[in-house]
Design a protein around this motif. Structure first.
Motif, PDB file in Angstrom:
ATOM      1  N   SER A   1      64.022  26.603  -4.046  1.00  0.00           N
ATOM      2  CA  SER A   1      64.042  27.985  -4.511  1.00  0.00           C
ATOM      3  C   SER A   1      62.837  28.194  -5.413  1.00  0.00           C
ATOM      4  CB  SER A   1      65.334  28.271  -5.276  1.00  0.00           C
ATOM      5  OG  SER A   1      65.498  27.369  -6.354  1.00  0.00           O
ATOM      6  N   VAL A   2      62.089  29.262  -5.148  1.00  0.00           N
ATOM      7  CA  VAL A   2      60.838  29.520  -5.872  1.00  0.00           C
ATOM      8  C   VAL A   2      61.100  30.449  -7.051  1.00  0.00           C
ATOM      9  CG1 VAL A   2      58.482  30.399  -5.695  1.00  0.00           C
ATOM     10  CG2 VAL A   2      59.532  29.215  -3.745  1.00  0.00           C
ATOM     11  N   VAL A   3      60.521  30.080  -8.200  1.00  0.00           N
ATOM     12  CA  VAL A   3      60.655  30.877  -9.414  1.00  0.00           C
ATOM     13  C   VAL A   3      59.262  31.202  -9.916  1.00  0.00           C
ATOM     14  CG1 VAL A   3      61.518  30.945 -11.778  1.00  0.00           C
ATOM     15  CG2 VAL A   3      62.816  29.728 -10.006  1.00  0.00           C
ATOM     16  N   GLU A   4      59.011  32.509 -10.107  1.00  0.00           N
ATOM     17  CA  GLU A   4      57.743  32.916 -10.713  1.00  0.00           C
ATOM     18  C   GLU A   4      57.843  32.633 -12.216  1.00  0.00           C
ATOM     19  OE1 GLU A   4      55.168  34.005  -8.949  1.00  0.00           O
ATOM     20  OE2 GLU A   4      56.358  33.819  -7.112  1.00  0.00           O
ATOM     21  N   VAL A   5      56.836  31.994 -12.764  1.00  0.00           N
ATOM     22  CA  VAL A   5      56.924  31.589 -14.167  1.00  0.00           C
ATOM     23  C   VAL A   5      55.705  32.055 -14.957  1.00  0.00           C
ATOM     24  CG1 VAL A   5      58.326  29.549 -13.703  1.00  0.00           C
ATOM     25  CG2 VAL A   5      55.839  29.353 -13.694  1.00  0.00           C
ATOM     26  N   THR A   6      55.919  32.192 -16.239  1.00  0.00           N
ATOM     27  CA  THR A   6      54.814  32.405 -17.179  1.00  0.00           C
ATOM     28  C   THR A   6      54.973  31.367 -18.267  1.00  0.00           C
ATOM     29  OG1 THR A   6      56.154  33.998 -18.415  1.00  0.00           O
ATOM     30  CG2 THR A   6      54.634  34.880 -16.761  1.00  0.00           C
ATOM     31  N   GLY A   7      53.891  30.760 -18.639  1.00  0.00           N
ATOM     32  CA  GLY A   7      53.956  29.664 -19.599  1.00  0.00           C
ATOM     33  C   GLY A   7      54.465  30.109 -20.958  1.00  0.00           C
ATOM     34  N   GLU A   8      55.402  29.340 -21.518  1.00  0.00           N
ATOM     35  CA  GLU A   8      55.860  29.592 -22.873  1.00  0.00           C
ATOM     36  C   GLU A   8      54.918  28.903 -23.858  1.00  0.00           C
ATOM     37  OE1 GLU A   8      60.490  30.000 -23.056  1.00  0.00           O
ATOM     38  OE2 GLU A   8      60.022  28.198 -21.913  1.00  0.00           O
ATOM     39  N   GLU A   9      55.133  29.165 -25.122  1.00  0.00           N
ATOM     40  CA  GLU A   9      54.250  28.609 -26.142  1.00  0.00           C
ATOM     41  C   GLU A   9      54.218  27.090 -26.077  1.00  0.00           C
ATOM     42  OE1 GLU A   9      53.747  28.554 -31.006  1.00  0.00           O
ATOM     43  OE2 GLU A   9      55.546  29.370 -30.073  1.00  0.00           O
ATOM     44  N   SER A  10      53.047  26.530 -26.184  1.00  0.00           N
ATOM     45  CA  SER A  10      52.887  25.085 -26.211  1.00  0.00           C
ATOM     46  C   SER A  10      51.688  24.765 -27.096  1.00  0.00           C
ATOM     47  CB  SER A  10      52.690  24.519 -24.807  1.00  0.00           C
ATOM     48  OG  SER A  10      51.502  25.060 -24.232  1.00  0.00           O
ATOM     49  N   PHE A  11      51.511  23.488 -27.381  1.00  0.00           N
ATOM     50  CA  PHE A  11      50.399  23.090 -28.241  1.00  0.00           C
ATOM     51  C   PHE A  11      49.893  21.732 -27.818  1.00  0.00           C
ATOM     52  CE2 PHE A  11      48.669  20.796 -31.856  1.00  0.00           C
ATOM     53  CZ  PHE A  11      47.798  21.708 -32.409  1.00  0.00           C
ATOM     54  N   SER A  12      48.588  21.556 -27.831  1.00  0.00           N
ATOM     55  CA  SER A  12      47.965  20.281 -27.570  1.00  0.00           C
ATOM     56  C   SER A  12      47.242  19.849 -28.838  1.00  0.00           C
ATOM     57  CB  SER A  12      46.960  20.366 -26.422  1.00  0.00           C
ATOM     58  OG  SER A  12      46.212  19.160 -26.342  1.00  0.00           O
ATOM     59  N   ALA A  13      47.389  18.599 -29.211  1.00  0.00           N
ATOM     60  CA  ALA A  13      46.760  18.079 -30.416  1.00  0.00           C
ATOM     61  C   ALA A  13      45.243  18.101 -30.312  1.00  0.00           C
ATOM     62  CB  ALA A  13      47.231  16.644 -30.696  1.00  0.00           C
ATOM     63  N   GLU A  14      44.726  18.293 -29.115  1.00  0.00           N
ATOM     64  CA  GLU A  14      43.287  18.420 -28.952  1.00  0.00           C
ATOM     65  C   GLU A  14      42.801  19.792 -29.413  1.00  0.00           C
ATOM     66  OE1 GLU A  14      42.051  15.736 -25.197  1.00  0.00           O
ATOM     67  OE2 GLU A  14      43.342  17.446 -24.743  1.00  0.00           O
ATOM     68  N   GLY A  15      43.762  20.704 -29.665  1.00  0.00           N
ATOM     69  CA  GLY A  15      43.386  22.002 -30.190  1.00  0.00           C
ATOM     70  C   GLY A  15      43.573  23.127 -29.196  1.00  0.00           C
ATOM     71  N   ASP A  16      44.013  22.823 -27.966  1.00  0.00           N
ATOM     72  CA  ASP A  16      44.227  23.874 -26.956  1.00  0.00           C
ATOM     73  C   ASP A  16      45.614  24.428 -27.116  1.00  0.00           C
ATOM     74  OD1 ASP A  16      41.744  23.392 -25.783  1.00  0.00           O
ATOM     75  OD2 ASP A  16      42.560  21.709 -24.659  1.00  0.00           O
ATOM     76  N   GLU A  17      45.731  25.715 -27.298  1.00  0.00           N
ATOM     77  CA  GLU A  17      47.044  26.348 -27.444  1.00  0.00           C
ATOM     78  C   GLU A  17      47.195  27.416 -26.372  1.00  0.00           C
ATOM     79  OE1 GLU A  17      49.885  28.184 -30.945  1.00  0.00           O
ATOM     80  OE2 GLU A  17      47.779  27.708 -31.319  1.00  0.00           O
ATOM     81  N   ALA A  18      48.351  27.454 -25.740  1.00  0.00           N
ATOM     82  CA  ALA A  18      48.595  28.431 -24.668  1.00  0.00           C
ATOM     83  C   ALA A  18      49.738  29.334 -25.072  1.00  0.00           C
ATOM     84  CB  ALA A  18      48.922  27.725 -23.367  1.00  0.00           C
ATOM     85  N   GLN A  19      49.655  30.561 -24.733  1.00  0.00           N
ATOM     86  CA  GLN A  19      50.732  31.516 -25.031  1.00  0.00           C
ATOM     87  C   GLN A  19      51.340  31.964 -23.699  1.00  0.00           C
ATOM     88  OE1 GLN A  19      51.686  32.239 -28.050  1.00  0.00           O
ATOM     89  NE2 GLN A  19      50.075  31.162 -29.133  1.00  0.00           N
TER      90      GLN A  19
ATOM     91  N   HIS B   1      51.522  24.275 -40.613  1.00  0.00           N
ATOM     92  CA  HIS B   1      50.438  25.151 -41.054  1.00  0.00           C
ATOM     93  C   HIS B   1      49.090  24.496 -40.799  1.00  0.00           C
ATOM     94  CE1 HIS B   1      48.369  28.211 -43.320  1.00  0.00           C
ATOM     95  NE2 HIS B   1      47.880  27.312 -44.178  1.00  0.00           N
ATOM     96  N   LYS B   2      48.275  25.188 -40.032  1.00  0.00           N
ATOM     97  CA  LYS B   2      46.946  24.684 -39.655  1.00  0.00           C
ATOM     98  C   LYS B   2      47.015  23.308 -38.967  1.00  0.00           C
ATOM     99  CE  LYS B   2      44.388  27.238 -43.205  1.00  0.00           C
ATOM    100  NZ  LYS B   2      43.429  27.155 -44.337  1.00  0.00           N
ATOM    101  N   GLY B   3      48.157  23.036 -38.346  1.00  0.00           N
ATOM    102  CA  GLY B   3      48.300  21.786 -37.585  1.00  0.00           C
ATOM    103  C   GLY B   3      48.478  20.548 -38.433  1.00  0.00           C
ATOM    104  N   LEU B   4      48.836  20.705 -39.706  1.00  0.00           N
ATOM    105  CA  LEU B   4      48.911  19.553 -40.607  1.00  0.00           C
ATOM    106  C   LEU B   4      50.004  18.561 -40.217  1.00  0.00           C
ATOM    107  CD1 LEU B   4      48.330  21.219 -44.103  1.00  0.00           C
ATOM    108  CD2 LEU B   4      46.726  19.862 -42.741  1.00  0.00           C
ATOM    109  N   ARG B   5      51.151  19.087 -39.737  1.00  0.00           N
ATOM    110  CA  ARG B   5      52.257  18.180 -39.410  1.00  0.00           C
ATOM    111  C   ARG B   5      51.934  17.309 -38.201  1.00  0.00           C
ATOM    112  NH1 ARG B   5      57.446  22.335 -40.208  1.00  0.00           N
ATOM    113  NH2 ARG B   5      57.348  22.416 -42.497  1.00  0.00           N
ATOM    114  N   VAL B   6      51.499  17.932 -37.136  1.00  0.00           N
ATOM    115  CA  VAL B   6      51.185  17.148 -35.939  1.00  0.00           C
ATOM    116  C   VAL B   6      49.976  16.251 -36.186  1.00  0.00           C
ATOM    117  CG1 VAL B   6      49.702  18.901 -34.875  1.00  0.00           C
ATOM    118  CG2 VAL B   6      50.878  17.238 -33.440  1.00  0.00           C
ATOM    119  N   GLN B   7      49.052  16.717 -37.008  1.00  0.00           N
ATOM    120  CA  GLN B   7      47.866  15.909 -37.271  1.00  0.00           C
ATOM    121  C   GLN B   7      48.223  14.627 -38.028  1.00  0.00           C
ATOM    122  OE1 GLN B   7      44.854  16.558 -35.895  1.00  0.00           O
ATOM    123  NE2 GLN B   7      44.437  14.468 -36.607  1.00  0.00           N
TER     124      GLN B   7
END
Length: 388
Positions: free
Chosen positions: A370-388, A270-276
């Motif tokens: 073999s080429v695979v078209e991809v879309t990024g899955e959920e990830s998190f950076s401790a710097e605060g950047d989050e990608a969906q 919650h609010k990044g408390l664990r990773v922080q």
């Protein structure tokens, strides 16, 4: 067969009240040092026989016995019954033995009490160091047993001292060594600081167990997340891989056995408390949390977070891949001095070649990939950047 003589010489070595004091001291010492009373009895018996041989008869085949109930001790010499005595120290004549007990026969081994009248005072003076040494050895053995089973675990202690860049951490009953090679670059250690470290090795030495610990090992990062994230501790979320450049940046790949549990979100908290909490313990080391995927192409794309991949071409036989990213994200995918790409390669175990879309358009595709078209899955950076 050994028979104990019922002849003369049997007498109490200690009065009952002194024996009780002795037994209480053994019990208290055992509880204080965490040593079984039998270990202490054995140590004292060994010390007493050493004292006896030194002061009264080094040639005699004697032993000391302490009564485990009363605390009384006696010294007994072994003698073999013989018709003709050739060694008076080791043998007793048959007629002399039968004078003590008519049932004795040739070949019997007698235990004859030979406790000297002033043995208690001399024994106390002579045996003290032996007893102390045995107790110290037992304590060291207990400490070794305690920590040898904790290899790859985390210990918490206080910085005791720093000598020649070696940091000694007080763990209570013993200390651990944090060598310069296992320290995070730029991290300082001050007397009294509380630190967590990863146990690398526990070795027996002449000075007691030596515990080597690390602040740079990837296992430290994994154990810290296990401590902070209940889902990992309970086995619902699994850390599949860890890649770390200590003090700079790390990546972890996580997977959930339960489809209803978000592995990345569980680690972030919650609010990044664990990773922080982990970031703070590692003195602001940046941490990327990505979702593990059994499909190599999707896993590699996730590992390059926070950059977003467009496509991933893989050669599973050689474990090589080519990742295409948007032109404006090429530098992000590679990272400063190649750090992001390097960590992604360590995390996945694949060789990764990163190209921008414009670069990829100018090159001929590799027929072995073999080429695979991809879309990024959920990830998190401790710097605060989050990608969906």
């Amino acid at each position: 067969m050994i028979k104990r003589s019922r002849g003369k010489g049997r007498k109490k070595v200690q009065e009952l009240d002194r024996a009780k004091e002795f037994m209480m001291a053994i019990d208290d010492l055992g509880k204080e040092k965490g040593i079984a009373p039998e270990v202490l009895f054995d140590a004292i018996e060994a010390a007493l026989i050493s004292a006896y041989r030194r002061n009264f008869g080094s040639e005699q085949n004697a032993h000391v016995q302490i009564d485990r109930t009363t605390g009384e001790f006696h010294v007994y010499a072994h003698k073999t019954v013989a018709r003709e005595v050739t060694d008076p120290v080791m043998e007793m004549a048959l007629e002399d033995a039968q004078a003590l007990d008519p049932d004795y026969e040739e070949g019997d081994v007698l235990e004859i009490e030979v406790t000297p009248a002033n043995f208690g005072r001399i024994a106390a003076q002579t045996a003290k160091q032996v007893v102390v040494q045995r107790i110290r050895e037992a304590e060291r053995g207990n400490i070794y047993d305690e920590f040898s089973g904790r290899s790859s675990d985390i210990v918490t202690g206080l910085v005791q001292r720093v000598e020649n860049r070696n940091v000694y951490i007080d763990l209570g009953r013993t200390e651990a060594l944090l060598a310069p090679s296992e320290q995070i670059e730029g991290e300082t250690y001050v007397h009294g600081d509380r630190v967590k470290a990863y146990i690398l090795e526990v070795r027996r030495t002449s000075k007691g167990p030596q515990i080597a610990v690390s602040r740079t090992h990837p296992g430290l990062l994994k154990r810290l997340f296990e401590m902070e994230v209940p889902e990992i501790h309970d086995g619902v979320v699994e850390i599949k891989s860890v890649a770390r450049e200590p003090g700079m940046r790390s990546k972890i790949a996580v997977y959930s056995k339960d489809p209803d549990v978000d592995p990345v979100g569980s680690c972030v908290g919650h609010k990044g408390l664990r990773v922080q909490a982990v970031v703070t313990e590692l003195r602001n080391e940046k941490i990327d949390i990505v979702k593990w995927n059994e499909d190599p192409a999707h896993y590699i794309a996730n590992a390059l977070s926070p950059a977003k991949a467009v496509s991933v071409a893989v050669n599973e036989a050689e474990k090589t891949s080519r990742v295409v990213v948007p032109d404006q994200q090429l530098s992000l995918a590679i990272g400063k001095e190649g750090q992001n790409a390097r960590l992604a390669a360590k995390l996945t175990g694949w060789k990764i070649d990163i190209k921008s879309e414009s670069q990829a358009a100018e090159e001929e595709p590799d027929e072995n990939m073999s080429v695979v078209e991809v879309t990024g899955e959920e990830s998190f950076s401790a710097e605060g950047d989050e990608a969906q």
